[in-house]
Design an enzyme around this catalytic site. Structure first.
Site, PDB file in Angstrom:
ATOM      1  N   ARG A 104     -35.117 -50.025  85.902  1.00 49.52           N
ATOM      2  CA  ARG A 104     -33.315 -49.244  85.801  1.00 49.52           C
ATOM      3  C   ARG A 104     -33.508 -48.284  86.681  1.00 49.52           C
ATOM      4  O   ARG A 104     -33.900 -47.432  87.048  1.00 49.52           O
ATOM      5  CB  ARG A 104     -33.572 -48.656  84.643  1.00 49.52           C
ATOM      6  CG  ARG A 104     -32.266 -47.914  84.141  1.00 49.52           C
ATOM      7  CD  ARG A 104     -31.761 -47.345  82.808  1.00 49.52           C
ATOM      8  NE  ARG A 104     -31.749 -48.231  81.762  1.00 49.52           N
ATOM      9  CZ  ARG A 104     -30.779 -48.035  80.982  1.00 49.52           C
ATOM     10  NH1 ARG A 104     -30.587 -47.191  80.037  1.00 49.52           N
ATOM     11  NH2 ARG A 104     -30.915 -49.283  79.813  1.00 49.52           N
ATOM     12  N   HIS A 131     -26.849 -55.751  83.092  1.00 48.57           N
ATOM     13  CA  HIS A 131     -27.886 -55.342  82.205  1.00 48.57           C
ATOM     14  C   HIS A 131     -28.045 -56.421  81.286  1.00 48.57           C
ATOM     15  O   HIS A 131     -27.705 -56.657  80.396  1.00 48.57           O
ATOM     16  CB  HIS A 131     -27.165 -54.392  81.721  1.00 48.57           C
ATOM     17  CG  HIS A 131     -27.673 -53.255  80.362  1.00 48.57           C
ATOM     18  ND1 HIS A 131     -29.224 -53.546  80.625  1.00 48.57           N
ATOM     19  CD2 HIS A 131     -27.315 -52.764  79.601  1.00 48.57           C
ATOM     20  CE1 HIS A 131     -29.869 -53.094  79.634  1.00 48.57           C
ATOM     21  NE2 HIS A 131     -28.684 -52.400  78.800  1.00 48.57           N
ATOM     22  N   GLN A 134     -30.436 -56.071  77.625  1.00 50.71           N
ATOM     23  CA  GLN A 134     -28.895 -56.148  76.478  1.00 50.71           C
ATOM     24  C   GLN A 134     -28.094 -57.676  75.677  1.00 50.71           C
ATOM     25  O   GLN A 134     -28.174 -57.806  75.218  1.00 50.71           O
ATOM     26  CB  GLN A 134     -28.165 -55.116  77.279  1.00 50.71           C
ATOM     27  CG  GLN A 134     -26.955 -54.760  76.290  1.00 50.71           C
ATOM     28  CD  GLN A 134     -27.496 -54.238  75.246  1.00 50.71           C
ATOM     29  OE1 GLN A 134     -28.067 -52.971  75.415  1.00 50.71           O
ATOM     30  NE2 GLN A 134     -27.366 -54.110  74.002  1.00 50.71           N
ATOM     31  N   ASP A 220     -18.526 -50.895  76.385  1.00 53.42           N
ATOM     32  CA  ASP A 220     -19.210 -50.073  76.267  1.00 53.42           C
ATOM     33  C   ASP A 220     -18.713 -48.293  76.430  1.00 53.42           C
ATOM     34  O   ASP A 220     -16.954 -48.261  77.189  1.00 53.42           O
ATOM     35  CB  ASP A 220     -19.669 -50.553  77.543  1.00 53.42           C
ATOM     36  CG  ASP A 220     -20.882 -49.874  78.314  1.00 53.42           C
ATOM     37  OD1 ASP A 220     -22.004 -49.174  76.953  1.00 53.42           O
ATOM     38  OD2 ASP A 220     -21.656 -49.912  78.967  1.00 53.42           O
ATOM     39  N   CYS A 260     -23.959 -51.177  73.379  1.00 57.08           N
ATOM     40  CA  CYS A 260     -24.856 -51.278  73.662  1.00 57.08           C
ATOM     41  C   CYS A 260     -25.450 -49.991  72.793  1.00 57.08           C
ATOM     42  O   CYS A 260     -26.523 -50.300  73.255  1.00 57.08           O
ATOM     43  CB  CYS A 260     -25.063 -51.866  75.105  1.00 57.08           C
ATOM     44  SG  CYS A 260     -23.546 -50.459  76.423  1.00 57.08           S
ATOM     45  N   ARG A 288     -33.228 -55.646  70.307  1.00 57.60           N
ATOM     46  CA  ARG A 288     -33.677 -55.430  72.253  1.00 57.60           C
ATOM     47  C   ARG A 288     -35.266 -55.385  72.197  1.00 57.60           C
ATOM     48  O   ARG A 288     -36.407 -55.920  72.935  1.00 57.60           O
ATOM     49  CB  ARG A 288     -33.558 -53.886  72.359  1.00 57.60           C
ATOM     50  CG  ARG A 288     -31.644 -53.886  73.002  1.00 57.60           C
ATOM     51  CD  ARG A 288     -31.590 -54.603  73.779  1.00 57.60           C
ATOM     52  NE  ARG A 288     -31.712 -54.085  74.758  1.00 57.60           N
ATOM     53  CZ  ARG A 288     -31.865 -53.285  76.215  1.00 57.60           C
ATOM     54  NH1 ARG A 288     -31.203 -51.874  76.118  1.00 57.60           N
ATOM     55  NH2 ARG A 288     -32.683 -52.917  76.681  1.00 57.60           N
TER      56      ARG A 288
HETATM   57  N1  NVA Z   1     -23.002 -48.789  81.427  1.00 58.20           N
HETATM   58  C1  NVA Z   1     -23.681 -48.362  81.044  1.00 58.20           C
HETATM   59  C2  NVA Z   1     -25.140 -48.466  80.392  1.00 58.20           C
HETATM   60  C3  NVA Z   1     -25.514 -47.976  79.235  1.00 58.20           C
HETATM   61  C4  NVA Z   1     -26.732 -48.733  78.096  1.00 58.20           C
HETATM   62  C5  NVA Z   1     -24.311 -47.418  82.045  1.00 58.20           C
HETATM   63  O1  NVA Z   1     -24.483 -48.125  83.060  1.00 58.20           O
HETATM   64  O2  NVA Z   1     -24.181 -46.284  81.775  1.00 58.20           O
HETATM   65  N1   CP Z   2     -27.914 -50.075  75.435  1.00 63.63           N
HETATM   66  C1   CP Z   2     -29.487 -49.106  76.619  1.00 63.63           C
HETATM   67  O1   CP Z   2     -29.862 -49.812  77.475  1.00 63.63           O
HETATM   68  O2   CP Z   2     -29.607 -48.232  75.259  1.00 63.63           O
HETATM   69  P1   CP Z   2     -30.723 -47.088  76.764  1.00 63.63           P
HETATM   70  O3   CP Z   2     -30.015 -46.709  77.500  1.00 63.63           O
HETATM   71  O4   CP Z   2     -30.826 -45.866  75.285  1.00 63.63           O
HETATM   72  O5   CP Z   2     -31.663 -48.208  77.136  1.00 63.63           O
END
Ligand code: NVA
Ligand code: CP
Length: 306
Positions: A104, A131, A134, A220, A260, A288
């Protein structure tokens, strides 16, 4: 190195997703029956986090353990990755000590560079651009509740972010349509989304019109991780892009709502929607685990006959 990775949704074809969705059903059912299944015994997953996480960390770590393997959690704060070690060097070293890697991070380019120098499969656990894990879980959730996604309409309301981009790629691979409504200035950038064309998405200035007739309404956060400096400006720009009961009312009567998570009630979604009867966000979060167990099994062992 010619190895299979999951760095963006279109890395897999429709036939592979059909396999993964069917296999996730088997993996999930087996888990629910408390059946021991350890095909990844003695295998190690390394998880590298440059951004916060609850679901991604838990689902990968618990998932690897449930498959009989081990998961190691690394962050940039407490490894040499945060002190300037080149991604290419880190990839060489890390991939000699484990069997699979999940990352990540910020720019998609980082996971691409890591994968290019990795001896083992690499999974994108979220980048600024995508992502894919997801949407793998979200699609399984839709199919579980409503059947095949092909030919359906998904309404995306809010920011054209990493999750939105991944929905758009998924629509191309699996042949459905995404209606996108964003505030002016936050529209989809097809190049950044990695799209081949615009046949599978339609833009709407009015979020109500985007939701009209949709089989799934999803959204989101208005501000993704890494963009916190824009928070106040975004709160003003996105004020009319809160998924509320009026939006759900114009969607199909059996439309689902997904997010998500983490969610901000009163910002991108009204409490009555996310906590209402059309919301499947808890199934979505749970899935997930099952979808990513299937993904790791597939990347390491290939297709398993069931
Ligand atoms: N779009 C959000 C998703 C978090 C799971 C982010 O990138 O922070
Ligand atoms: N939806 C998702 O990826 O959640 P986290 O940021 O908690 O991993």
């Amino acid at each position: 190195m010619n190895r299979k990775h999951f760095l963006q949704f279109r890395d897999f074809g429709a036939d592979e997703f059909d396999y993964l969705f069917a296999r996730t059903r088997v993996i999930k059912d087996r888990f629910k029956r408390y059946e021991k299944y350890h095909p990844l015994a003695d295998r190690t997953l390394v998880m590298i986090f440059e951004k916060a996480s609850t679901r991604t960390r838990l689902s990968f770590e618990a998932g690897m353990q449930q498959l009989g393997g081990t998961a190691i959690y690394l962050t940039t704060r407490d490894s040499q990755l945060g002190r300037g070690e080149p991604v290419e060097d880190a990839a060489q070293v890390i991939s000699r000590m484990c069997d699979i890697v999940m990352i990540r991070t910020f720019e998609q380019e980082i996971v691409e560079r890591f994968a290019a120098h990795s001896r083992v499969p690499v999974i994108n656990g979220l980048t600024n651009e995508y992502h894919p894990c997801q949407i793998l879980a979200d699609l399984f959730t839709f199919i579980e509740h409503r059947g095949p996604i092909a030919g359906r309409t998904v309404a995306w309301i809010g920011d054209s972010n990493n999750v939105c981009n991944t929905w758009l790629q998924a629509a191309e691979v699996l042949d459905f349509v995404v209606h996108v409504s964003t505030p002016p200035g936050y529209e989809v950038e097809p190049g950044r989304a990695g799209l081949f064309g615009t046949d599978h998405f339609k833009e709407f200035s009015d979020p109500i019109e985007a939701c009209r007739g949709a089989d799934l309404v999803t959204t989101d956060v208005w501000t993704s991780m890494g963009f916190e400096a824009e928070n106040e400006e975004r709160r003003r720009a996105f004020a009319d892009w809160c998924v509320d009961a009026d939006m759900m009312r114009v969607a199909q009567p059996d439309a689902l709502f997904m997010h998500c998570l983490p969610a901000h009630r009163g910002e991108e979604v009204a409490a009555e929607v996310i906590d209402g009867p059309q919301s499947v966000v808890w199934d979505e979060a749970e899935n997930r685990l099952h979808a990513q167990k299937t993904l790791m099994e597939y990347l390491l062992l290939g297709r398993i006959e069931t």
